[in-house]
Write a protein that holds these residues in place. Sequence first.
Motif, PDB file in Angstrom:
ATOM      1  N   LEU A 266       0.819  -1.062   0.019  1.00 40.38           N
ATOM      2  CA  LEU A 266      -0.209   0.118  -0.188  1.00 40.38           C
ATOM      3  C   LEU A 266       1.016   1.266   0.014  1.00 40.38           C
ATOM      4  O   LEU A 266       0.655   2.129  -0.757  1.00 40.38           O
ATOM      5  N   ILE A 267       2.024   1.158   0.677  1.00 35.66           N
ATOM      6  CA  ILE A 267       2.894   2.421   0.591  1.00 35.66           C
ATOM      7  C   ILE A 267       3.539   2.609  -0.564  1.00 35.66           C
ATOM      8  O   ILE A 267       3.611   3.695  -1.023  1.00 35.66           O
ATOM      9  N   PRO A 317      -1.457  11.172  -2.069  1.00 29.85           N
ATOM     10  CA  PRO A 317      -0.496  11.421  -1.312  1.00 29.85           C
ATOM     11  C   PRO A 317      -0.266  12.921  -1.169  1.00 29.85           C
ATOM     12  O   PRO A 317      -0.202  13.517  -2.134  1.00 29.85           O
ATOM     13  N   LEU A 318       0.519  13.021   0.021  1.00 29.63           N
ATOM     14  CA  LEU A 318       0.979  14.543   0.301  1.00 29.63           C
ATOM     15  C   LEU A 318       2.530  14.510  -0.425  1.00 29.63           C
ATOM     16  O   LEU A 318       3.222  14.066  -0.103  1.00 29.63           O
ATOM     17  N   PHE A 335       7.719   5.046   3.778  1.00 29.82           N
ATOM     18  CA  PHE A 335       6.537   5.715   4.182  1.00 29.82           C
ATOM     19  C   PHE A 335       5.718   6.234   3.079  1.00 29.82           C
ATOM     20  O   PHE A 335       6.090   6.457   2.102  1.00 29.82           O
ATOM     21  N   LEU A 336       4.466   6.516   3.468  1.00 32.28           N
ATOM     22  CA  LEU A 336       3.379   7.278   2.821  1.00 32.28           C
ATOM     23  C   LEU A 336       2.932   8.473   3.550  1.00 32.28           C
ATOM     24  O   LEU A 336       2.496   8.001   4.784  1.00 32.28           O
ATOM     25  N   VAL A 337       2.545   9.420   3.166  1.00 29.85           N
ATOM     26  CA  VAL A 337       1.919  10.555   4.047  1.00 29.85           C
ATOM     27  C   VAL A 337       0.604  10.991   3.047  1.00 29.85           C
ATOM     28  O   VAL A 337       0.798  11.151   1.950  1.00 29.85           O
ATOM     29  N   LYS A 338      -0.367  11.173   4.188  1.00 32.61           N
ATOM     30  CA  LYS A 338      -1.748  11.511   3.346  1.00 32.61           C
ATOM     31  C   LYS A 338      -2.154  12.690   4.364  1.00 32.61           C
ATOM     32  O   LYS A 338      -2.197  12.382   5.316  1.00 32.61           O
ATOM     33  N   HIS A 339      -3.128  13.300   3.554  1.00 32.15           N
ATOM     34  CA  HIS A 339      -3.843  14.389   4.499  1.00 32.15           C
ATOM     35  C   HIS A 339      -5.430  14.335   4.063  1.00 32.15           C
ATOM     36  O   HIS A 339      -5.697  14.248   2.917  1.00 32.15           O
ATOM     37  N   PHE A 340      -6.161  13.911   5.200  1.00 30.12           N
ATOM     38  CA  PHE A 340      -7.398  13.766   4.826  1.00 30.12           C
ATOM     39  C   PHE A 340      -8.440  14.222   6.038  1.00 30.12           C
ATOM     40  O   PHE A 340      -8.120  13.874   7.407  1.00 30.12           O
ATOM     41  N   SER A 343      -6.818  15.929   9.266  1.00 28.39           N
ATOM     42  CA  SER A 343      -5.688  14.970   9.986  1.00 28.39           C
ATOM     43  C   SER A 343      -4.647  14.665   8.994  1.00 28.39           C
ATOM     44  O   SER A 343      -4.952  14.318   7.742  1.00 28.39           O
ATOM     45  N   THR A 344      -3.436  14.543   9.321  1.00 26.31           N
ATOM     46  CA  THR A 344      -2.331  13.884   8.632  1.00 26.31           C
ATOM     47  C   THR A 344      -1.967  12.592   9.077  1.00 26.31           C
ATOM     48  O   THR A 344      -1.923  12.159  10.209  1.00 26.31           O
ATOM     49  N   TYR A 345      -1.659  11.467   7.907  1.00 24.87           N
ATOM     50  CA  TYR A 345      -1.552  10.359   8.192  1.00 24.87           C
ATOM     51  C   TYR A 345      -0.204   9.852   7.719  1.00 24.87           C
ATOM     52  O   TYR A 345       0.275  10.406   6.708  1.00 24.87           O
ATOM     53  N   ILE A 346       0.581   9.180   8.423  1.00 31.42           N
ATOM     54  CA  ILE A 346       1.851   8.713   7.989  1.00 31.42           C
ATOM     55  C   ILE A 346       1.737   7.125   8.341  1.00 31.42           C
ATOM     56  O   ILE A 346       1.757   6.550   9.072  1.00 31.42           O
TER      57      ILE A 346
END
Length: 410
Positions: A266-267, A317-318, A335-340, A343-346
């Motif tokens: 997924l990453i 992805p951010l 790692f993968l960074v998302k903003h949703f 909130s920010t997810y790592i």
Amino acid sequence: MAGRLVKPAMKLISRFSIALLFFSTPLSIHAQGVASTASPYQKWAHGPSTDPAFFPIAVWCQDPVNAEAFRKAGINTYVALWEGPTEKQLDVLRPTGMKLICEQNDVALRHLDDPMIIGWMHGDEPDNAQELPDHKGYGPPIAPQKIIDEYAQITKADPSRPVMLNLGQGVAWDAYYGRGVRSGHSEDYPEYLKGADLVSFDIYPVVHESPKIAGKLWYVADGVDHLVHLANGEKVTWNCLECTHIGAADRKATPQQVRCEAWMSLIHGSQGLIYFVHQFAPKFREAALLDDPEMLAAVTALNKQIEALAPVLNSPPLPHGGEFITDDPKAPVDFLVKHFDRSTYIFAVEKRGVAVKTGFQRLMQGEGLDKYQVTVLGENRTIDAKDAAFTDTFAPWEVHLYRIDPPPAP
């Protein structure tokens, strides 16, 4: 088989630093051009769901009688039906709500209006050497042009569903000997992709018979990288996961390793997961996952977590999300960074089987960033951010999923 059915060294740091600039200025996300993206399935009227809450979690070639058990394990899609689809298989599968990707045979063509069928598929692993009639050895792989021609036939009969192509280990391992005379010919793969809309591959490192691959879980991530690169945003990319002995009676992936392989996938950009649950040794079991309480519980928990995070996974992805720093250059953390939803997810995973301390290098300082709290999803713990940074460690093959929330408005 999805099967075939029979950085330089860096000094030690103990701080996990992360940029939280988007919290101090929430609208900056939009200013940077990060917006929701359209579903990759929107072009097909009868394809997979375009609902952001849907993430494809599939199982490979299983008897429909077990569909309800797989549904309870968090699986939502069947890929392939043995010598099918048949009318009986469809009748058994339909009440479970399970979706299906299958061969476009005569029976399937009589069900073009059936929403259960969300895709068509080629035969498995055409890129591998093909068995000759009467078990007289192996010939060359199926030529890419044949796959392209078959794709034209399938889409002519029904353009409303995507066509899936599952490829073999050569996607991840260029020297894979199972390709026979085409071993090492990576130039074949861009051609194969011309014959599909949804592309996947399989490699099972834990149970692999070759010492070059065995135990090296990162080959899963390497294969996803290769496929995503080849797809170039024009194809949907999935991949297969191991969770049984398959053909190795003396070993199988641990729940931790399965989780690692899933999150590495997924990453690195996989848009769907397919579990291969057959076992051929020490004895044949078609649905071996269902006979393994420990693994079944772990896979179920993993699937439920992925399902809960589907809207995040389906968001873009951010860009320029930062840089991981590790105390061991031989043990990278991906790692993968998302903003949703503010909130920010790592999503992060240790991919070399080594305990490691890591740092995520912050992009910039921001006012009040020491007030943010980091929630480690599924681990019943939080971390206080200080000076736009927080610390953490990774055990071998460990996955950490972080959610960073802005503080309440004053």
